[in-house]
Design an enzyme around this catalytic site. Structure first.
Site, PDB file in Angstrom:
ATOM      1  CG  HIS A   1      -1.986  -1.002   1.215  1.00 42.14           C
ATOM      2  ND1 HIS A   1      -3.243  -0.806   0.707  1.00 42.14           N
ATOM      3  CD2 HIS A   1      -1.958  -2.264   1.661  1.00 42.14           C
ATOM      4  CE1 HIS A   1      -3.956  -1.907   0.858  1.00 42.14           C
ATOM      5  NE2 HIS A   1      -3.203  -2.815   1.436  1.00 42.14           N
TER       6      HIS A   1
ATOM      7  CE  LYS B   1      -6.239  13.928  -0.031  1.00 38.05           C
ATOM      8  NZ  LYS B   1      -6.425  12.694  -0.770  1.00 38.05           N
ATOM      9  NE  ARG B   2      -3.435  10.369   9.982  1.00 41.16           N
ATOM     10  CZ  ARG B   2      -3.033   9.422  10.805  1.00 41.16           C
ATOM     11  NH1 ARG B   2      -3.808   8.374  11.043  1.00 41.16           N
ATOM     12  NH2 ARG B   2      -1.879   9.495  11.421  1.00 41.16           N
TER      13      ARG B   2
ATOM     14  CE  LYS C   1      -2.279  10.809   2.927  1.00 42.09           C
ATOM     15  NZ  LYS C   1      -2.958   9.918   1.973  1.00 42.09           N
TER      16      LYS C   1
ATOM     17  CB  THR D   1     -10.168   4.870  -0.976  1.00 41.41           C
ATOM     18  OG1 THR D   1      -9.599   5.229   0.285  1.00 41.41           O
ATOM     19  CG2 THR D   1      -9.518   3.600  -1.486  1.00 41.41           C
TER      20      THR D   1
ATOM     21  CE  LYS E   1     -14.173   6.103   1.063  1.00 41.10           C
ATOM     22  NZ  LYS E   1     -13.255   6.188   2.213  1.00 41.10           N
TER      23      LYS E   1
HETATM   24  C1  26V Z   1       2.663   5.029   6.652  1.00 37.22           C
HETATM   25  C2  26V Z   1       3.643   5.810   7.218  1.00 37.22           C
HETATM   26  C3  26V Z   1       4.275   5.374   8.478  1.00 37.22           C
HETATM   27  C4  26V Z   1       5.268   6.300   9.086  1.00 37.22           C
HETATM   28  C5  26V Z   1       5.941   7.231   8.128  1.00 37.22           C
HETATM   29  C6  26V Z   1       5.060   7.866   7.134  1.00 37.22           C
HETATM   30  C7  26V Z   1       4.038   6.976   6.566  1.00 37.22           C
HETATM   31  C8  26V Z   1       3.432   7.296   5.377  1.00 37.22           C
HETATM   32  C9  26V Z   1       2.466   6.516   4.830  1.00 37.22           C
HETATM   33  C10 26V Z   1       2.068   5.376   5.456  1.00 37.22           C
HETATM   34  C11 26V Z   1       0.999   4.587   4.796  1.00 37.22           C
HETATM   35  C12 26V Z   1       1.097   3.117   4.960  1.00 37.22           C
HETATM   36  C13 26V Z   1       0.150   2.335   4.143  1.00 37.22           C
HETATM   37  C14 26V Z   1      -1.133   3.021   3.785  1.00 37.22           C
HETATM   38  O1  26V Z   1      -1.925   3.362   4.621  1.00 37.22           O
HETATM   39  N1  26V Z   1      -1.355   3.202   2.496  1.00 37.22           N
HETATM   40  C15 26V Z   1      -2.580   3.756   1.932  1.00 37.22           C
HETATM   41  O2  26V Z   1      -3.376   2.681   1.512  1.00 37.22           O
HETATM   42  C16 26V Z   1      -4.583   3.084   0.893  1.00 37.22           C
HETATM   43  C17 26V Z   1      -5.385   1.839   0.598  1.00 37.22           C
HETATM   44  O3  26V Z   1      -4.732   1.066  -0.340  1.00 37.22           O
HETATM   45  C18 26V Z   1      -4.273   3.894  -0.353  1.00 37.22           C
HETATM   46  O4  26V Z   1      -5.488   4.316  -0.926  1.00 37.22           O
HETATM   47  C19 26V Z   1      -3.408   5.086   0.001  1.00 37.22           C
HETATM   48  O5  26V Z   1      -3.027   5.759  -1.182  1.00 37.22           O
HETATM   49  C20 26V Z   1      -2.182   4.631   0.757  1.00 37.22           C
HETATM   50  O6  26V Z   1      -1.431   5.728   1.230  1.00 37.22           O
END
Ligand code: 26V
Length: 803
Positions: A350, A537-538, A543, A645, A649
């Site tokens: 992801h 979004k987060r 982003k 996602t 929506k």
């Molecule tokens: C995790 C972390 C952890 C610490 C450092 C910064 C950071 C940045 C991003 C993440 C995301 C981890 C995985 C995640 O949540 N991915 C999201 O998954 C969604 C469902 O597939 C997708 O729509 C998003 O684009 C994706 O960011």
């Protein structure tokens, strides 16, 4: 067996009886929450029959089952969705009305199950809804967190975090199953010996044993008896271990299920995170094995009857753990065990962000999971051997290594131990194949595939936007409700001025609902005739909420300077949580709130522009936010957002994507056409080139363009905060890290795209047509389509029929 109730009268009798029996009070005397609890329990019991029938059908017919292993399930509220899926919403609503109870008030009592951070967790929840609705047997496996993701409040413009006590009133949907508890072992050491047949045996002498108790939540599909299970594991004291320091043992037990994604920047945090990961994986696997052996004589056919999807690398310990079970508990040889494991497990990636790819210090895994670590080492060793001999690629050994630099590379372990690896949007999968996992792709191209994400159109269209649903029913009939690709039928009507006007009216109604919410919670008046421009979004640098903010500053400065320059009225709406330790992200939230204060209270500016930060973004807020938007901001640095996602929506509810060619935006534009979206900025390969050639200089952009310079300087000149240094960090991130996410590189393109948006909005018919085309083309983004692809191409499972 007879259903509990099929008519309004039957419902009323049963509801009244239960209130009296449980609380010893009449309906009039009962508290609102008591009514909510009883209603929830009635629904749960109502589906009990289907639940049992599903389990019996699966066992009786030897159906294959899928288990979705995910650290996160952001399911939100279940009452409405369950009632709607069961087709009894109206009966219940009218029945309650007869008792003078407003169903909306009852619905609002439910707390969001916020067992996740963002997109990844919400995707898991959408998948569960689609699985059941498509008659597929697919269950969730996760942790029963005591507290969900923190509750966000804004105090003095800043994010403050409060515990999310989602279980305060209990959870009506869950059923505790203490009989199915599993003991999970941590630490200690390994003893090896030879048995009477000369076979090496392994004994794990753990330092700590924790009991995992499952809580089962029924997953109810739409118009189907198929009822799956979301199993949430909770940690309790194990009775088999006598521990001399009971208090500290209990602290350890409680910590495991305390929080979603605790801070893992410290050693203690990391160890806890690994413990959480192993805890729900080991418990989930043990339960799967037990259930399998209740039906089949051995585990030889496990891969025919069970498959496990790993939602990112968080549950990747399932690979060595299943090896351990097969070899140590069931005496399989390595090769046979490996064959089973690699046919059971598949993995979804992801993210491509290096800092988000999990790596754990070897010493931590070794210390916490000594036997599992031995197996990881052996997987690593055998893979290296295969690279030398089978693949003949000693040159890529380092890049694909599972163990290197003192760390376990979880994604590499996931790829080696899976039969399929997938990305979550076309562009993302291409980047995985050509960049992030290039070496893997060279030796095992057949493993890789794309499964573009989706959202459940039931929750995100049918249930949360009844006004639009009604208009669609009226225009194209109801087939699209079960076959969302049929939304395409709307294409025949997009030029109809009547429909266009009706759509704009629906949108106005949704905007009013949001405006009322904003007024009530934030005391800010917003004008529903203004453009609702939403970024939800987060909060993360990639982003680029900050790009949106810089553009707002630009508009503000320009309107202040030039009384003849006025924009079409716009409401800029943000919603975002920042990780508690992510200082930059928290500063951006503060900046947004400070700007909101200045802009909204400036009588020259406020008629044209309002800025609103909606706190505590989560599923329930999304349900009123997404469908009220005119413009969907999807402006990540190209190549960074795996899919997104929220973008889907917004689209499904008739908003225009203002975005970069990133993640699933690419596929949105592919469907609606460039003329029905507003696409701008650098593309993924442009970004890659800029980085590779190292030719971008943020100071050049800054010095070349006085407008940009003024915008950037506003961060530190006290325009938005009397404390000039408040946003120094934001300024430094931008200017002294050479604008890592290329905000200023895309600024001009973004500005022009924003101008086009406001021009196009003023052509009401053209705008409505564009929105309708977006809705018409959104069927592809139903998670039903996504799940069908997983079912056919990865899981090899078919719909079942429950009698
Ligand atoms: C995790 C972390 C952890 C610490 C450092 C910064 C950071 C940045 C991003 C993440 C995301 C981890 C995985 C995640 O949540 N991915 C999201 O998954 C969604 C469902 O597939 C997708 O729509 C998003 O684009 C994706 O960011």
């Amino acid at each position: 067996m007879k259903k509990k109730f099929q008519t309004k009268e039957e419902f009323k009798t049963e509801f009244e009886r239960r209130i009296i029996e449980k609380y010893g009070r009449s309906i009039e005397q009962a508290h609102k929450t008591e009514k909510y609890m009883v209603l929830g329990e009635m629904i749960r019991d109502y589906v009990g029959v289907n639940w049992k029938e599903t389990k019996e059908t699966v066992a009786g017919n030897g159906e294959k089952q899928m288990y979705y292993f995910s650290m996160e399930f952001l399911i939100g509220r279940l009452l409405t969705s369950n009632l709607m899926n069961l087709g009894i919403y109206d009966i219940v609503k009218e029945g309650l009305q007869d008792f003078h109870i407003d169903i909306n008030e009852i619905e609002d009592l439910e707390s969001d199950a916020g067992l996740g951070n963002g997109g990844l967790g919400r995707l898991a929840a959408c998948f569960l809804d689609s699985l059941a609705s498509l008659n597929l047997v697919g269950h969730g496996n996760c942790i029963r967190y005591e507290y969900g993701l923190f509750r966000q409040r804004i105090e003095n413009h800043e994010q403050t975090e409060y515990p999310d006590m989602w279980l305060k009133l209990g959870n009506v949907w869950e059923v505790r199953k203490p009989k199915h508890a599993i003991e999970v072992k941590f630490g200690g050491h390994i003893e090896m010996y030879m048995d009477e047949h000369g076979k090496t045996k392994v004994n794990h002498m753990p330092e700590q044993v924790i009991r995992a108790v499952p809580y089962d939540v029924p997953v109810i599909g739409r118009d189907t008896k198929v009822t799956n299970t979301l199993r949430l594991w909770s940690a309790e004291a194990a009775d088999s271990v006598i521990n001399n320091d009971f208090a500290s043992y209990m602290d350890d037990v409680k910590a495991i299920c305390m929080n979603v994604y605790p801070d893992d920047s410290t050693e203690k945090g990391k160890l806890l995170r690994i413990k959480q990961e192993y805890f729900f994986v080991a418990a989930g696997l043990a339960q799967i094995i037990k259930a399998h052996l209740r039906v089949y004589p051995s585990l030889d056919n496990l891969a025919e009857k069970v498959c496990i999807q790993l939602n990112d690398t968080h549950p990747v310990l399932a690979i060595p753990e299943l090896m351990r079970i097969l070899m140590d508990d069931y005496a399989y040889e390595w090769d046979d065990a490996w064959n089973i494991v690699t046919n059971v497990i598949s993995y979804t990636n992801h993210t491509v962000l290096a800092e988000a790819l999990e790596k754990w210090p070897i010493s931590y895994i070794q210390q916490l999971l000594p036997r599992v670590y031995m197996i990881i080492e052996e997987i690593h060793r055998r893979f290296e051997f295969a690279l030398d001999h089978q693949y003949n690629r000693p040159d890529i050994k380092y890049s694909v290594a599972i163990l290197k630099e003192g760390q376990v590379h979880m994604a590499n372990l996931a790829i080696v131990g899976s039969h399929h690896v997938n990305g979550v949007a076309g562009l993302h999968t291409e980047i995985l194949k050509n960049d992030v996992f290039k070496s893997f792709y060279e030796i095992m191209p057949e493993k890789f595939s794309n499964k573009t994400n989706g959202i459940t159109h039931r929750r995100w269209l049918l249930y949360s936007n009844p006004q639009l649903t009604h208009l669609l029913d009226e225009t194209i009939g109801k087939d699209y409700q079960t076959h969302p690709e049929q939304l395409e039928k709307l294409m025949a009507h997009v030029d109809d001025p009547m429909l266009q006007a009706k759509f704009m009216d629906v949108k106005r109604q949704r905007k009013q609902i949001l405006a009322d919410y904003i007024k009530e919670t934030l005391q800010i008046e917003v004008d529903v005739n203004s453009i609702f421009d939403v970024q939800a979004k987060r909060l993360h640098a990639y982003k680029r909420q900050l790009l949106n903010v810089l553009h707002i500053i630009y508009l503000y400065q320009k309107m202040k300077k030039d009384p003849n320059f006025r924009i079409y009225p716009r409401t800029f709406i943000f919603a975002a949580k920042a990780a508690p330790a992510y200082t930059f992200a928290k500063q951006v939230i503060k900046l947004i709130n400070c700007i909101a204060d200045v802009v909204n209270n400036d009588p020259q500016i406020a008629p044209y522009m309002k800025v609103v930060f909606i706190p505590n973004y989560g599923v329930s807020i999304a349900e009123i936010l997404m469908n009220a938007a005119d413009v969907s901001e999807q402006i990540s640095t190209a190549g960074k957002e795996a899919s997104g996602t929220g973008n889907m929506k917004f689209m499904m509810n008739g908003a225009i994507t203002l975005g970069t060619l990133d993640g699933a935006n690419v596929e949105i534009v592919e469907r609606v056409g460039y003329e029905n979206a507003e696409i701008f900025g650098l593309r993924a390969d442009d970004v890659a080139l800029l980085k590779r050639e190292n030719v971008y200089s943020v100071w050049n952009v800054y010095n070349r363009d006085p407008e940009i310079k003024a915008v950037v300087e506003a961060l530190i000149d006290g325009t938005f905060s009397p404390e000039k240094e408040d946003f120094r960090l934001v300024y430094n991130e931008l200017m002294f890290k050479n604008d890592e996410y290329l905000l200023l590189a895309d600024f001009d393109a973004y500005k022009h795209a924003q101008t086009r948006v406001q021009e196009r909005y003023q052509d009401k018919a053209g705008w409505a047509k564009m929105c309708l085309i977006n809705i018409a083309k959104s069927g592809f983004f139903s998670s039903d389509r996504t799940i069908k692809q997983y079912a056919d191409e990865i899981w090899n499972i078919q719909p079942i029929e429950v009698k």
